[in-house]
Enzyme design. Structure first.
Site, short mmCIF file in Angstrom:
data_model
loop_
_atom_site.label_atom_id
_atom_site.label_comp_id
_atom_site.label_asym_id
_atom_site.label_seq_id
_atom_site.Cartn_x
_atom_site.Cartn_y
_atom_site.Cartn_z
CG HIS A 266 -1.79 0.85 1.34
ND1 HIS A 266 -1.71 2.36 1.56
CD2 HIS A 266 -3.23 0.85 0.82
CE1 HIS A 266 -3.14 3.00 1.41
NE2 HIS A 266 -3.85 2.08 0.85
CG ASP A 322 -8.10 -3.57 -2.28
OD1 ASP A 322 -9.21 -3.36 -2.20
OD2 ASP A 322 -6.95 -3.07 -2.52
#
Lengths: 386, 386
Positions: A266, A322
């Site tokens: 991320h 996710d």
């Protein structure tokens, strides 16, 4: 030329680390792995809050008291029904497009029906935040029914937002575990600083365009695989692996081919994404209630393999939001290609809150580009061009 | 809190002056008052080029030779017809929304029909740039006909882009002066650095979402009065003034009320906007051919008054591109509320070129916000909240 591009603007390419403005909505602490909405840690919210409470918190700035929360619930329920003309129009267009394309069109069309569409004042904006949140859930479910050749299932008035959505999607009242799992998902993804879709909404709002335009920009931006489609890609990856036994060889092959592992890493978090922890828990809980925990087993095994690999360890690349959204939503019986629309159903709360925050203290968002091409080329008449 | 907002981020609020990335498409020199597309000054382009040439220049990077330009023309003509299903769907939704709202929905729906919608490769992207440019003109004209209770006028194959649009809008073949005036307008507004709508398109594209999503974001962003609706607001202002005699007293009153003068001043230009010069000329030319030059007379008088006012002189606030677009488009017989869609019909060339440039060297555009709210608030159960 490629070198010029890299050297001249490496500091701001993609605006990484560049501060656009201030916000009071959410704080993402990427170093400590913490996320706050309006000052409340998502630890509290994931454990204790309802989706309706979190939406109110983000919009109004404080947790609702008993009378406020019952009004929020009533108001959200009251606008669940979508305009029938919109559903008719939907039947006229090809619906084999990706669900996010359909959602982009649906929410744009919804703006034609909103009596407050052109009013950017705080009260009208708040009404639109309620409507967009309620009706997006109704319309995602209606789209899924229509594309499957069925009639949309009308919303129920007696269920909360998450349970009503699962009901409209399946025609069955969901279990408490399923309903709370979806609710937790919707809470965890409701806001996250200046992610690309939220930023797009604010850029659109900053020209004093309207709320629907801003949300449509956000939907189109969320659609990309580097943003909201990552959950779907993560599921496709687990399905491609197919079996826990295949995880290790699949990973070695993917590494050799320098393929991106979907759902890992991320831009902001350099520790475990705090949302991923709850989604992992949620997936584990759901696996006890459905007959299909294999995708979760694959995800758990791949996490183990990734966590032992020096490349990922050194770069602090962990499963992100996710990664565990994928098995969780899959076990709720939601089609993989709908996953990004579920993300939108959560993030619409943050988007609408950000639009209102942008308008409360607006300044046009208009950056610069560095021009690196030719200048002052002489005009050459058509017949003399090579 | 308001002080905190201003002091901490005044340098970048609205990203003013912040460089996001590099571009080879257009250079805006705000100090010298110059604008270049791919190295060519708009002075050359406004005087010598066709709209089709300028579109090719921005997309392909060089001026087309004779065989290239005839292929561009053919390809643009070939995709003029809009999907009939889309026109049917349009008849199902309320069209009393602002034309930019309709255009946002129309272009989003157009994505459902595009065979290349999900292909972001360079060849498919180029085909989509052609289609979006041609079909946007067809669909703006069709929308205007449908909302007036008429049937859309099918495109002609034998007219250039600008003349064909005026034909579809009125059913009459335009004069050469009218056609060239619109063409010049479409050339002058085709690209302009990282304006808000172009930037929105690039933010959307940067998640690797699709071309239609990026263009829909751009349309929603252009819709705002601080951007693409400024030309419409400028016309409304001239109509409100009503007569050349009223200019001076209207201006004094507006100043006293601290009203914004629409179409004056620009974030980047600190001298006369080079595009405004050509639009002014164009408006003067058109005024000789139509019976309705009054709006232009008002605009010319207001320019004179503004240019003598110390406030505007000191701040280097000059009539911008929107100011003279208004009388020019008005004299072409275009409804005021369609003006922003005309801007979109021009800028779609730049938007699509920017999306392709973004994808050629992509990096997710994801900035930060500075969080200025509370942190670590304790959770308070519902029944204990005040």
């Amino acid at each position: 030329m490629a070198n010029a591009i890299q050297s001249s603007t490496s500091a701001t390419r993609g605006l990484e680390g560049v501060v656009v403005t201030t916000t009071q909505l959410s704080k993402v602490d990427g170093t400590a792995g913490r996320l706050y909405y309006r000052g409340y840690s998502i630890d509290h919210l994931a454990k204790n809050a309802s989706f309706e409470e979190v939406a109110y918190l983000l919009w109004a700035g404080h947790l609702p008291n008993a009378s406020e929360i019952s009004k929020v619930r009533e108001d959200l329920v009251a606008c669940r029904t979508a305009p029938s003309g919109l559903v008719d129009a939907l039947r006229k267009v090809p619906l084999n497009a990706p669900p996010m394309t359909a959602l982009r069109s649906i929410i744009s069309l919804l703006g034609h029906y909103d009596p407050d569409a052109e009013d950017n004042g705080p009260e009208a904006s708040m009404r639109k935040a309620y409507r967009l949140t309620s009706q997006m859930a109704t319309l995602v479910a209606a789209f899924d029914q229509i594309r499957k050749g069925k009639d949309p299932i009308p919303p129920r008035q007696d269920l909360n937002h998450a349970a009503n959505f699962l009901y409209m999607l399946t025609g069955e009242e969901p279990s408490d575990i399923a309903s709370r799992a979806l609710e937790t998902y919707l809470i965890l993804l409701a806001d996250h600083g200046f992610n690309a879709s939220t930023f797009a909404a604010r850029v659109t709002a900053s020209t004093l365009s309207d709320m629907h335009s801003a949300i449509v920009s956000a939907i189109g931006t969320l659609k990309g695989p580097l943003h909201g489609a990552a959950n779907q890609r993560a599921l496709e990856q687990f399905l491609e692996i197919g079996d826990v036994e295949n995880v290790k060889p699949w990973f070695e092959k993917a590494k050799a081919e320098k393929r991106r592992i979907m759902g890992v890493g991320h831009r902001v978090y350099k520790v475990v994404d705090p949302r991923a922890r709850y989604l992992r828990q949620m997936a584990l809980q759901l696996s006890g209630t459905t007959g299909n925990p294999q995708v979760l087993d694959i995800a758990l095994k791949l996490e183990e393999v990734v966590s032992e690999d020096p490349y990922f360890v050194e770069r602090k690349l962990y499963p992100n939001v996710d990664y565990y959204s994928a098995p969780a939503l899959y076990m709720l019986g939601i089609d993989a290609d709908l996953f990004p629309t579920l993300f939108a159903m959560s993030r619409v709360v943050g988007w609408t809150a950000h639009v209102m925050e942008q308008w409360a203290n607006n300044r046009l968002i208009r950056p610069r580009a560095q021009f690196i091409g030719d200048l002052d080329l002489p005009w050459v008449p058509l017949e003399e061009r090579p």
